[in-house]
Write a protein that holds these residues in place. Sequence first.
Motif, short mmCIF file in Angstrom:
data_model
loop_
_atom_site.label_atom_id
_atom_site.label_comp_id
_atom_site.label_asym_id
_atom_site.label_seq_id
_atom_site.Cartn_x
_atom_site.Cartn_y
_atom_site.Cartn_z
N SER A 132 0.84 -1.19 0.00
CA SER A 132 0.00 0.00 0.00
C SER A 132 0.88 1.24 0.00
CB SER A 132 -0.94 -0.01 1.20
OG SER A 132 -0.20 0.18 2.38
N ASN A 173 -2.49 13.76 -3.02
CA ASN A 173 -2.96 13.53 -4.38
C ASN A 173 -1.99 12.64 -5.15
OD1 ASN A 173 -4.39 14.38 -6.95
ND2 ASN A 173 -2.37 15.27 -7.31
N ALA A 204 -2.24 9.12 -3.84
CA ALA A 204 -3.49 8.50 -4.27
C ALA A 204 -3.40 8.06 -5.74
CB ALA A 204 -4.65 9.47 -4.07
N LEU A 205 -2.72 8.88 -6.54
CA LEU A 205 -2.58 8.53 -7.96
C LEU A 205 -1.68 7.29 -8.14
CD1 LEU A 205 -2.26 12.09 -9.57
CD2 LEU A 205 -4.20 10.51 -9.74
N LYS A 240 -3.81 4.29 -7.18
CA LYS A 240 -4.79 3.99 -8.22
C LYS A 240 -4.13 3.24 -9.37
CE LYS A 240 -8.26 6.44 -10.91
NZ LYS A 240 -8.59 7.76 -11.43
N LYS A 241 -2.95 3.76 -9.76
CA LYS A 241 -2.22 3.15 -10.88
C LYS A 241 -1.83 1.70 -10.57
CE LYS A 241 1.80 4.58 -13.62
NZ LYS A 241 2.87 5.58 -13.69
N GLY A 264 -3.31 -0.21 -8.28
CA GLY A 264 -4.42 -0.99 -7.76
C GLY A 264 -4.28 -1.37 -6.30
N THR A 322 -4.15 0.41 -1.98
CA THR A 322 -4.80 1.48 -1.21
C THR A 322 -3.79 2.56 -0.80
OG1 THR A 322 -4.43 0.29 0.83
CG2 THR A 322 -6.57 -0.05 -0.25
N GLY A 375 -8.52 11.98 -3.06
CA GLY A 375 -8.40 10.55 -3.34
C GLY A 375 -7.96 9.69 -2.17
N THR A 418 -11.22 14.92 -6.41
CA THR A 418 -12.39 14.05 -6.39
C THR A 418 -13.29 14.53 -5.26
OG1 THR A 418 -11.18 12.57 -4.95
CG2 THR A 418 -11.19 12.02 -7.29
#
Lengths: 315, 246
Positions: free
Chosen positions: A2, A23, A26-27, A30-31, A33, A35, A54, A160
Motif C-alpha cells: 500500500s 494527491n 493516491a494517484l 490507483k495506478k 491498484g 490502497t 483521493g 475528487t
Amino acid sequence: MSVLIYTDSNSGTLTKNAFEAANYGALIAKKEGITATAIVVGNTNDIASLGNYGIANALHCNDASLSNFDPQKIAQVIIQAAKKINATTIVLAHDYSGKAVAPILAAKLDAGLVSGAIALPEGNTVKKAVFSGKAFANVEVKTPIKIISVLPNSVDKAITNGNCAVENFSCEITSTRLTVKEVKKASNELSLTEADIVVSAGRGLKGPENWGMIEELAKELGAATACSRPVADIGWRPHHEHVGQTGLAIRPNLYFAIGISGAIQHLAGVNGSKVIVVINTDPEAPFFKAADYGIVGDAFQVVPKLIEAVKKIKA
Amino acid sequence: MKIIVCISKAPDTTSKIAFKDNNSQFDEAGVQFIVNPYDEWYALVRALELKEANGGNVTVLNVGGAENDAIIRKALAIGADDAVRIDAQTADALYVAKQIAGYVKANGADMILLGKETIDYNGSQVGGMVAALLDVPYVSLASKLTMSGTTATIEREIEGGVEIIETSLPFVLSAAKGMAEARIPNMRGIMAARTKPLNVVPAFEATNSTEIKSFLLPAAKTGCKYVDADNVEELVNLLRNEAKAI
C-alpha cells in the motif's frame, strides 16, 4: 502492499503541499491498484478533506509530544504507520518538513529515497529535477520500500469528492534531545514555495526604497514577492526572498522577473515556473530567452501601468 | 570540541549542464568543480567561527576518489585543521551517509555540519540519514547556530516561519543562508593547506539503494512573445486569456 502519505499540518490545518503529496500518493495507489492511507500528526482539524484528494483512510496520531515539529519523532510515527498498513511506498512533500523527515525515514528503513519528484513513478523509476533545475534525472529505487518526496507545484491535482475516514492512531514515541523554544511565524506573508504567482525584482530597481510598487503589484495579484541574489546580498531585501540556485527553487504558475538580467544561477531556481514574464530595459538580457512574455522597458514606467491594468481586470 | 564538516564536490554554479553516453552520465568536460556552496559558505565557515570563539578542531570530511583532493585543499585553505577522504566512489545519498556514519562511529565527533543540499543532485538527504544512522538529533535548514557549553541554540526554517530550538551535543545540522558569510582563502591559508593532513581511509561496506538511469534536459522555451511597453494592458490580457495564469 500500500501507499502511505505523510501529510503535514501548520497551525491546525493541512498544508497545500500536504494535499499535493496526498494527491500524488493516491494517484500511485490507483495506478498500482492498491490502497492509499494518510498519516497525520498533531492537532489538525481538516483531515477529512483529504477525501477530496483521493484518500479514503487517514491515521491520526495526536500525541501531546508531537505539538512541536521534531523530525525524529515524526519519523517514528511514520515507521509505525508504515508497518501497520504494510506500506511499500511512502510519500512526503519536498518542503521544509519533508526535507527533515524523509532522509531519517530512508536511513531507518534502509530504503531508497527520491527527493523532489516531479512526476508519478514509472515502475520503480521516478523523475526528479537535478543540477538545481538545469536538468532532470530518472532515478530507480532498488529497495523493497520506496520513499518519494514530491516537489511542490509539480504534479497536477486530480480533485475528487470522496470521504476520508479518520482513525486514531496511538504509537510509541521515544523522546529526543531537541526542544523547541520559540516559533516565529511570518506575518500573513504568502509562503514563496506555495505561491501560485511570484513577483520578483532585481538590481534594475536601483534601491530598496523602490520596492513599494513590487509589493503593490504582488498584492493586486495575490502573489508572493521574491528577489535575485545580489539584491539579498546587499541587504535590499531579506535573504528568505532570494530565489535561484543558491536560494529557494520555486515553481509557481506565473513568475514575474522585473529588472533581473537572468544569470544562469537565477534561472536554475525559477525555470520550473509554468509561465515567465520578463520586464527589462535591456533587450539583450538573457532572461528573455527563458521567458514566455516579455516587455523591453523601464520598470519604473511599466510596473505602475501593470498595477493599473491588473486592478482593472480584477475589478 | 570536535567538529566534522562534510563537504561535497559540485560543478561550479555557472556550469552549462550536458550529458554523455546516451544521457546516462554527466559530462564533466570543461566543468570546473568547487566545494558545494552550502557546505563551504555556511557549514564550514560557521564551524571555523565556533572554533575561533571556543577552541576545538575542524575536520573536513569528503567521500570520493583522489580527484576530489583539490576541493578538499580549498576547504583546508579556508581554515579547516585537517581533512579525511573516505576513498569510495559515491553511489547515492544513503551510501554516502553510511560512509560518514561509519567514520564518525569509529572516530567520534561532537557536531557534524553540512550544507542544506548539494547543487548537483539537490537531494537534501545525507544530513538526515547520517543523524538517523548515528541516532542523534537532526536540525535541518538551520540559519543560526550558537553554542553555550554543550548546549546549542539553533534557528531553523520551518513551513511559514522560523523556529528557535535547543539541543545538546552531538547532533547533525544542515546549514542554510544566514548561518555565516563566505570566506575567501588568503595566500597564507593556501600555503598552509598544502601541508595540513589529508588522511585517506578505506570505504565502509555498503550498497546503494537508488541508481540514476538517465538524465534529460528541460525542453527549451518556444520563444518569448513581446508586448510593447506602452501596451501593458495587452500583457494582462494575454496572461488572463492565453496563458490563463491570472
